[in-house]
Design a protein around this motif. Structure first.
Motif, PDB file in Angstrom:
ATOM      1  N   GLY A   1      40.829  59.660  32.112  1.00 58.69           N
ATOM      2  CA  GLY A   1      40.184  59.738  31.691  1.00 58.69           C
ATOM      3  C   GLY A   1      40.553  61.640  30.345  1.00 58.69           C
ATOM      4  N   ALA A   2      40.998  62.273  31.022  1.00 52.62           N
ATOM      5  CA  ALA A   2      40.795  63.362  30.055  1.00 52.62           C
ATOM      6  C   ALA A   2      42.492  63.639  29.326  1.00 52.62           C
ATOM      7  N   LEU A   3      42.370  62.332  28.765  1.00 51.47           N
ATOM      8  CA  LEU A   3      44.393  61.486  28.184  1.00 51.47           C
ATOM      9  C   LEU A   3      43.789  61.782  26.490  1.00 51.47           C
ATOM     10  N   PRO A   4      42.336  60.878  26.390  1.00 56.61           N
ATOM     11  CA  PRO A   4      42.530  61.741  24.990  1.00 56.61           C
ATOM     12  C   PRO A   4      41.926  62.689  24.328  1.00 56.61           C
ATOM     13  N   GLU A   5      41.506  64.194  24.855  1.00 56.24           N
ATOM     14  CA  GLU A   5      41.456  65.350  24.674  1.00 56.24           C
ATOM     15  C   GLU A   5      42.447  66.323  24.663  1.00 56.24           C
ATOM     16  N   GLY A   6      43.126  65.601  26.339  1.00 55.58           N
ATOM     17  CA  GLY A   6      44.824  66.175  25.763  1.00 55.58           C
ATOM     18  C   GLY A   6      45.965  66.013  24.422  1.00 55.58           C
ATOM     19  N   HIS A   7      45.673  63.974  24.706  1.00 51.81           N
ATOM     20  CA  HIS A   7      46.433  63.749  23.482  1.00 51.81           C
ATOM     21  C   HIS A   7      45.892  64.482  22.001  1.00 51.81           C
ATOM     22  N   ARG A   8      43.738  64.799  21.487  1.00 48.92           N
ATOM     23  CA  ARG A   8      44.503  65.122  20.763  1.00 48.92           C
ATOM     24  C   ARG A   8      44.725  66.546  20.262  1.00 48.92           C
ATOM     25  N   ARG A   9      45.341  67.444  21.329  1.00 49.94           N
ATOM     26  CA  ARG A   9      45.544  68.585  21.021  1.00 49.94           C
ATOM     27  C   ARG A   9      46.720  68.491  20.823  1.00 49.94           C
ATOM     28  N   PHE A  10      47.366  67.510  21.058  1.00 45.33           N
ATOM     29  CA  PHE A  10      48.877  67.286  20.847  1.00 45.33           C
ATOM     30  C   PHE A  10      48.914  66.817  18.861  1.00 45.33           C
ATOM     31  N   ALA A  11      47.833  65.598  18.467  1.00 46.01           N
ATOM     32  CA  ALA A  11      47.789  65.615  17.476  1.00 46.01           C
ATOM     33  C   ALA A  11      47.502  65.888  16.294  1.00 46.01           C
ATOM     34  N   ASP A  12      47.202  67.258  16.623  1.00 40.87           N
ATOM     35  CA  ASP A  12      46.151  67.682  15.589  1.00 40.87           C
ATOM     36  C   ASP A  12      47.485  69.257  15.801  1.00 40.87           C
ATOM     37  N   CYS A  13      48.601  69.290  15.772  1.00 45.10           N
ATOM     38  CA  CYS A  13      49.632  69.782  15.520  1.00 45.10           C
ATOM     39  C   CYS A  13      50.684  68.431  15.171  1.00 45.10           C
ATOM     40  N   GLY A  14      50.447  67.256  15.505  1.00 47.25           N
ATOM     41  CA  GLY A  14      51.668  66.837  14.254  1.00 47.25           C
ATOM     42  C   GLY A  14      52.733  66.255  15.878  1.00 47.25           C
ATOM     43  N   VAL A  15      52.172  66.506  16.425  1.00 42.25           N
ATOM     44  CA  VAL A  15      53.125  66.180  18.125  1.00 42.25           C
ATOM     45  C   VAL A  15      53.035  64.614  18.530  1.00 42.25           C
ATOM     46  N   PRO A  16      53.623  63.659  18.035  1.00 46.66           N
ATOM     47  CA  PRO A  16      53.933  62.300  19.426  1.00 46.66           C
ATOM     48  C   PRO A  16      53.497  63.152  20.455  1.00 46.66           C
ATOM     49  N   LEU A  17      53.474  61.265  21.705  1.00 43.04           N
ATOM     50  CA  LEU A  17      53.835  61.902  22.623  1.00 43.04           C
ATOM     51  C   LEU A  17      54.925  60.666  23.250  1.00 43.04           C
ATOM     52  N   THR A  18      55.575  60.224  24.071  1.00 44.20           N
ATOM     53  CA  THR A  18      55.198  58.943  25.045  1.00 44.20           C
ATOM     54  C   THR A  18      55.188  59.061  26.166  1.00 44.20           C
ATOM     55  N   TYR A  19      54.634  57.965  26.410  1.00 47.23           N
ATOM     56  CA  TYR A  19      53.587  58.042  27.531  1.00 47.23           C
ATOM     57  C   TYR A  19      54.591  57.201  28.672  1.00 47.23           C
ATOM     58  N   LEU A  20      54.834  57.526  29.872  1.00 50.37           N
ATOM     59  CA  LEU A  20      56.287  56.808  30.346  1.00 50.37           C
ATOM     60  C   LEU A  20      54.767  56.015  31.746  1.00 50.37           C
ATOM     61  N   VAL A  21      54.501  54.759  31.565  1.00 52.34           N
ATOM     62  CA  VAL A  21      53.640  54.426  32.645  1.00 52.34           C
ATOM     63  C   VAL A  21      54.040  53.689  33.622  1.00 52.34           C
ATOM     64  N   ASP A  22      52.985  54.219  34.620  1.00 46.70           N
ATOM     65  CA  ASP A  22      54.107  53.135  36.154  1.00 46.70           C
ATOM     66  C   ASP A  22      52.662  52.059  36.367  1.00 46.70           C
ATOM     67  N   HIS A  23      53.044  51.448  37.435  1.00 41.27           N
ATOM     68  CA  HIS A  23      52.406  50.437  37.371  1.00 41.27           C
ATOM     69  C   HIS A  23      50.809  50.370  37.990  1.00 41.27           C
ATOM     70  N   PRO A  24      50.275  51.154  38.759  1.00 39.88           N
ATOM     71  CA  PRO A  24      48.109  51.757  38.628  1.00 39.88           C
ATOM     72  C   PRO A  24      48.690  51.561  37.066  1.00 39.88           C
ATOM     73  N   VAL A  25      48.506  52.488  36.905  1.00 40.78           N
ATOM     74  CA  VAL A  25      48.270  52.657  35.092  1.00 40.78           C
ATOM     75  C   VAL A  25      48.479  51.358  34.016  1.00 40.78           C
ATOM     76  N   ALA A  26      49.804  50.832  34.326  1.00 40.29           N
ATOM     77  CA  ALA A  26      49.618  49.497  33.469  1.00 40.29           C
ATOM     78  C   ALA A  26      49.215  48.009  34.219  1.00 40.29           C
ATOM     79  N   THR A  27      48.238  48.213  34.865  1.00 37.42           N
ATOM     80  CA  THR A  27      47.623  47.331  35.287  1.00 37.42           C
ATOM     81  C   THR A  27      45.689  47.844  35.437  1.00 37.42           C
ATOM     82  N   ASP A  28      45.578  48.952  34.849  1.00 29.06           N
ATOM     83  CA  ASP A  28      44.274  48.975  35.158  1.00 29.06           C
ATOM     84  C   ASP A  28      44.194  49.169  33.568  1.00 29.06           C
TER      85      ASP A  28
END
Length: 336
Positions: free
Chosen positions: A58-85
């Motif tokens: 749930g905290a990821l959108p705000e964290g992502h925004r901080r990087f996006a505002d600097c023009g920095v893409p992120l690569t999210y390496l997701v595991d099974h609990p995340v990929a099935t939620d």
């Protein structure tokens, strides 16, 4: 399943010079940030199959925004609990609309079916499992990610950096293009995991894929002693701590987690001085919310975490080191 014997520890050999990725001149020097996007668990407790809570996403959108505002893409390496939620999937789909961030794979075997292995420390390194079981877990996770996000993942990291002798071939057979499981200068053999002390920070080709190690360097006045000196200090009580406190030798990975800002800035300078063309940064997604990792325990820690990134990104910009997306990385690093 028994723990692996000393002779079975996976020790990747240093790459041959001919296998180094040859980046073009116009590619320049770049950096990438890969996020271990995972469930929350008690880092001091034994691993549990029941630890599947993903509320910190749930905290990821705000964290992502901080990087996006600097023009920095992120690569999210997701595991099974995340990929099935479902909620986590929706959140990640939304941040991917920046057009440059991407989804990859991270395998935590203790929470990833099928569950055929004993829950032991050695078996937390997926590369220690029988090849058929490692393949089955990887297949379940890859399919779950493809279903959730509408595209097959192209980059992989083993949880706990636990690759084994069969991992690269298993990844290549499923269409993966990059592995980022090797943590340069680290040795997990005491726990039954792999030994990466022979692996440097330069990207290289292996098994039809690209290996992009997590960037780690030695800093300090005695840094030219490198891994040999660091290993020797480990046999002296408090030897590594003494050398670190006196500025003689520190092992610094490019992550805000347990790596002070001043050390990270020095490590960037050292890595660039060594000719590393892609600096590979990382952090764990639960660190975006206080109370889920030992690195971000409260709001004050989160402020330090964010300040670390502000200063590091400003330093990279000052040095002309530009961010690179996963798609750009694959295109630039593909062997002719």
């Amino acid at each position: 399943m028994a723990s692996p014997s000393i002779g079975s520890i996976h020790r990747p050999a240093p790459p041959a010079a001919a296998d180094r990725v040859l980046w073009s001149d116009d590619f320049g020097t770049r950096f990438t940030i890969m996020v271990d996007t995972e469930e929350e668990f008690d880092w001091s407790a034994p691993l549990s199959r029941e630890s599947r809570n993903v509320s910190a996403i749930g905290a990821l959108p705000e964290g992502h925004r901080r990087f996006a505002d600097c023009g920095v893409p992120l690569t999210y390496l997701v595991d099974h609990p995340v990929a099935t939620d479902p909620l986590s999937i929706d959140i990640l789909r939304d941040v991917l609309t920046d057009g440059r961030s991407a989804i990859g794979t991270q395998l935590h075997p203790w929470v990833n079916p099928p569950f055929e292995e004993a829950l032991t420390p050695a078996n937390s390194f997926a590369g220690n499992l029988p090849e058929t079981l490692e393949a089955a877990k990887l297949g379940v996770l890859t399919n779950a990610i493809a279903t959730a996000f509408g595209a097959s993942p192209l980059v992989y990291r083993a949880g706990r950096y636990g690759i084994g002798p069969a991992t690269v071939a298993l990844l290549a057979s499923r269409g993966y293009r990059i592995d980022s499981s090797m943590r340069a200068c680290y040795d997990y053999s005491a726990e039954g995991g792999p030994d990466f002390r022979a692996v440097g920070n330069h990207a290289f080709h292996v098994g039809g894929m690209m290996e992009l190690p997590l960037t780690t360097v030695f800093t300090g006045l005695a840094r030219h002693g490198g891994a040999g000196l660091y290993e020797a200090l480990g046999r002296i009580p408090k030897g590594r701590g003494l050398f670190a406190r006196t500025g003689l030798l520190s092992r610094v990975a490019l992550t805000p987690e347990d790596m002070p800002l001043a050390d990270a800035l020095e490590a960037i300078a050292v890595a660039l001085g060594q000719g590393v063309r892609v600096l590979n940064f990382s952090f764990h997604s639960p660190s975006l919310a206080p109370g889920h990792t030992p690195y971000v325990r409260d709001a004050a820690d989160l402020a330090v975490f964010n300040r670390w990134w502000d200063k590091v990104l400003a330093d990279l910009d000052r040095r002309g080191v530009r961010p690179v997306s996963l798609a750009e990385l694959i295109a630039a690093g593909t062997r002719p």
